[in-house]
Scaffold this active site. Sequence first.
Site, PDB file in Angstrom:
ATOM      1  N   TRP A 159       0.831  -1.207   0.000  1.00 32.38           N
ATOM      2  CA  TRP A 159       0.000   0.000   0.000  1.00 32.38           C
ATOM      3  C   TRP A 159       0.858   1.247   0.000  1.00 32.38           C
ATOM      4  O   TRP A 159       0.527   2.237  -0.676  1.00 32.38           O
ATOM      5  CB  TRP A 159      -0.982  -0.031   1.177  1.00 32.38           C
ATOM      6  CG  TRP A 159      -1.811  -1.271   1.129  1.00 32.38           C
ATOM      7  CD1 TRP A 159      -1.738  -2.332   1.980  1.00 32.38           C
ATOM      8  CD2 TRP A 159      -2.782  -1.628   0.135  1.00 32.38           C
ATOM      9  NE1 TRP A 159      -2.605  -3.315   1.576  1.00 32.38           N
ATOM     10  CE2 TRP A 159      -3.255  -2.913   0.450  1.00 32.38           C
ATOM     11  CE3 TRP A 159      -3.284  -0.981  -0.989  1.00 32.38           C
ATOM     12  CZ2 TRP A 159      -4.225  -3.566  -0.315  1.00 32.38           C
ATOM     13  CZ3 TRP A 159      -4.243  -1.630  -1.764  1.00 32.38           C
ATOM     14  CH2 TRP A 159      -4.704  -2.896  -1.416  1.00 32.38           C
ATOM     15  N   ASP A 215      -1.205   6.609   6.731  1.00 29.69           N
ATOM     16  CA  ASP A 215      -2.263   5.668   6.357  1.00 29.69           C
ATOM     17  C   ASP A 215      -2.413   4.681   7.514  1.00 29.69           C
ATOM     18  O   ASP A 215      -1.560   3.832   7.726  1.00 29.69           O
ATOM     19  CB  ASP A 215      -1.871   4.951   5.063  1.00 29.69           C
ATOM     20  CG  ASP A 215      -2.868   3.858   4.661  1.00 29.69           C
ATOM     21  OD1 ASP A 215      -3.854   3.638   5.397  1.00 29.69           O
ATOM     22  OD2 ASP A 215      -2.646   3.231   3.605  1.00 29.69           O
ATOM     23  N   LYS A 247     -11.656  -2.201   8.510  1.00 24.42           N
ATOM     24  CA  LYS A 247     -10.902  -3.032   9.459  1.00 24.42           C
ATOM     25  C   LYS A 247     -11.533  -2.828  10.841  1.00 24.42           C
ATOM     26  O   LYS A 247     -12.439  -3.545  11.202  1.00 24.42           O
ATOM     27  CB  LYS A 247      -9.422  -2.646   9.476  1.00 24.42           C
ATOM     28  CG  LYS A 247      -8.798  -2.473   8.102  1.00 24.42           C
ATOM     29  CD  LYS A 247      -8.575  -3.776   7.348  1.00 24.42           C
ATOM     30  CE  LYS A 247      -7.852  -3.488   6.040  1.00 24.42           C
ATOM     31  NZ  LYS A 247      -7.637  -4.646   5.199  1.00 24.42           N
TER      32      LYS A 247
END
Lengths: 355, 355
Positions: free
Chosen positions: B100, B167, B191
């Site tokens: 990511w 992030d 999540k």
Amino acid sequence: MKKHNFSAGPCILPQSVLQKASEAVTNFNGLDLSLVEISHRSKDFVDVMENARELVLEHLNLQNQGYKALFLHGGASLEFLMVAYNLLEKKAAYLNTGTWADKSIKEAKLFGEIDIVGSSKDANFNYIPKNYTIPSDVDYFHCTSNNTIFGTQMQEFPETNVPLVCDMSSDIFSRVLDFSKFDLIYAGAQKNMGPSGTTLVIVKEDILGKVSRTIPSMLDYQTHISKDSMFNTPAVFPIYVSMLTLEWLKENGGISEIEKINNAKAKLLYTEIDRNPLFNGFVANAEDRSKMNATFSLANDSLKDTFDASWKAAGINGLNGHRSVGGYRASMYNALPLESVQVLVDVMQDLEKKS
Amino acid sequence: MKKHNFSAGPCILPQSVLQKASEAVTNFNGLDLSLVEISHRSKDFVDVMENARELVLEHLNLQNQGYKALFLHGGASLEFLMVAYNLLEKKAAYLNTGTWADKSIKEAKLFGEIDIVGSSKDANFNYIPKNYTIPSDVDYFHCTSNNTIFGTQMQEFPETNVPLVCDMSSDIFSRVLDFSKFDLIYAGAQKNMGPSGTTLVIVKEDILGKVSRTIPSMLDYQTHISKDSMFNTPAVFPIYVSMLTLEWLKENGGISEIEKINNAKAKLLYTEIDRNPLFNGFVANAEDRSKMNATFSLANDSLKDTFDASWKAAGINGLNGHRSVGGYRASMYNALPLESVQVLVDVMQDLEKKS
């Protein structure tokens, strides 16, 4: 009490769809897991995505003609930007029929010259411009098929040799059109398709890849096509409910059958607006009236409190007009039954009798 | 059978939250309307949005310090782009700790020079780089707090005078940090917060408005701040479920209490990985191990079929590792009970006894 939901969007969805969606939130496909707590790469969810994409092309009669259906993030507002990012090299033609068209023009101007070939801004968007000319040297022509706020709807689309792009957020799946005339169609889900949170894009692949700029991954339609609409984690719940709604539409005969009911609903309400001296329609020309959103006002504002109390007492929800127009707006999307429109018409007739 | 859901995301959410969410899909707030068929401008939904935004700042201890919490569209993948669009004028520093981070670097490169100050790409991201220097002339520093795929997690964040962007998609709300050290935090919901389809952004307003380019409306954080996170129709259902999850977290003592349970879960599993000769941890250094995602493999691949059959028989779901790493990944997000980890450890110990 059963509500008659005329909300402009997010709006009414079929009760059977909501029931199934509710069950899937606690136990999806008998997995003893919620729809929203499984991997989007699991077969159970990939099947949902593929089924939804296939149903879209099937309903629109666009199978095997080079089109791809995508469920993206961002709403139609992000499409205003993506359309220009992907298609606008030098100049594009836009039709300005309302607030959303205006916003799409604003974003596109960041990427090239915009030729506004027709506009009804002069009359607060109460009509659809006609007899405009689309220059042959533009990269594409963009229009908005239905203007939720103002209650107008395009009944005809121009014949043109340039790619035809259309924001169908508020009337997709409501009427039969020759969808193969369009090269790119987009629609926020939250009218005739599902809950807010996903955006449908149907794009003919051969119009892509022609601009010289580098397109960021998430804004590039080719990214999403190459990943079967799963480049990043999709909005699982909104897409699942969209799939259920598309299945419901199919079980009910598809667009051609729902169009008959939509025509009957619109005829019932507009006939009353025209007949009843207490009400005025907002749209200037009858042929421009939207079959999804009917905008109207009271001829005499002193009746407002009585009328408002009456429709609320009848179980009607979401009838207030948008602040740009005032008055009332009755949104009659696919899932709204004819009976709900009859309840509204009864309330309008009762008001006349009492006055 | 009750499932033990170790899915990496979308992932387990509290059962009580799913129950309330399921009910809201058919009847929200006793309105006799679904949550997903009412106007997002109605008081009922505006209250949801405001409550969710407030709970975010409350949990992170960021109230009254110039931060705004936003629920946007697009996932963390769109944030990779938006961060650069909004903050990158000339140069930015990035730490590359996994897939990511790598993707965020790719998008940022479209907007300026990227200085990769540290990377663990050389070892398939099995550690967190340390002792890197952040140049003082960069517009911001960007890092990824937890790397879902590789199972690493930053335990310390650099002291720097440039804006700190992080992030936190896969570990936000899981541990106490001094969140006021960060200027911009973003996280896909799916999540520890809610279902997929919404993205949380927490931004300190004073870092905005400093780049010279024109930012498209939907990509401009200032647009969303000025509209209280309602510039366009928000993803109603994902945001509502996020609000419920944030309320659940508060009822359970907030981040400091959930962190104790997360620590106990991680200790239980990593102790077994280290003790049991049949398993190897993937992460090189114990201090870099993620408390959210534990990655490990079998020392002897011939036990794979037996192990897979055993954990499936025990009701465990979502234990397969990501294709970039292989082996297994046990994701232990906030809603996963300690008991589920115990079930996994029992299966690992049984395998040892049988071998």
